[in-house]
Design an enzyme around this catalytic site. Structure first.
Site: not given
Length: 212
Positions: A114, A118-119, A132, A142, A161, A181
């Site tokens: 989001r 990020g900011r 997938d 991560e 999101q 996996k």
């Protein structure tokens, strides 16, 4: 074609289980729905890289030994819903979504961060943002802090999101891939790179070379 909010909602309540998207628990849809995405929340399980006496990861060990090495490198942390997990500058940690997600066979998905986070310097994935068709389980984050201040991350906060893309129906859903996996995981899963077949082939080639 990317699905909009109305199409996602239709899929969430579709009576056909083959077409239905599952996102559960969907705690507050009015907060989580965007024009073409659904916000997902941070879960309570974290794994951080621990300092150990291992000087490196020997990728040519047998898979069981590599699995033990990976676990030695990872420290498991369980955070209470009202307590923060502190991600310090330059640190890396694994976490997972609070929600369990199921993607139908005719859709693929992307997990993105989001803008709000990020900011502040939070990155939610290094390379693994693609989901997938046929995937089911909790999605792995991560997490990286690329800012210069510690970030307190509370379980239940919307840090990501997910958006969905229409595809032709796959004959190879994620759970049936030969070397799958992470299918069906409901909490944070560490890397299982040692299960990739390339390493067994390299070990076999090295063994044959040593016999010459």
């Amino acid at each position: 074609m990317i699905l909009n909010e109305a199409q996602i909602l239709e899929r969430l309540v579709d009576p056909d289980p083959e077409r239905r998207i599952i996102i559960t628990p969907l705690l507050k849809p009015e907060e989580q729905f965007g024009p073409t995405s659904v916000d997902l929340r941070l879960g309570t399980d974290f794994q951080v890289m621990a300092r150990t006496n291992l000087t490196h990861m020997d990728l040519m060990k047998d898979p069981e030994a590599l699995s033990r090495d990976v676990q030695k490198h990872m420290q498991h942390v369980k955070v209470k819903p009202t307590e923060p997990f502190i991600l310090h500058p330059g640190e890396f940690a694994l976490a997972s979504t609070l929600e369990y997600v199921k993607v139908p066979l005719d859709l693929a998905a992307r997990l993105e961060g989001r803008s709000t986070w990020g900011r502040l310097g939070l990155q939610i994935h290094a390379t693994a943002g693609f989901v997938d068709p046929g995937f089911r389980g909790a999605l792995t984050f991560e997490l990286s802090n690329v800012s210069n201040i510690p970030l307190p991350l509370y379980p239940g906060v919307r840090i990501s999101q997910i958006c969905f893309f229409l595809s032709t129906t796959t004959n190879l859903p994620y759970g049936k891939k030969r070397y799958t996996k992470y299918s069906g995981k409901t909490s944070t899963a560490s890397s299982a790179f040692f299960k990739d077949p390339e390493y067994s082939r390299i070990r076999e080639a090295q063994k044959q070379h040593s016999y010459r």
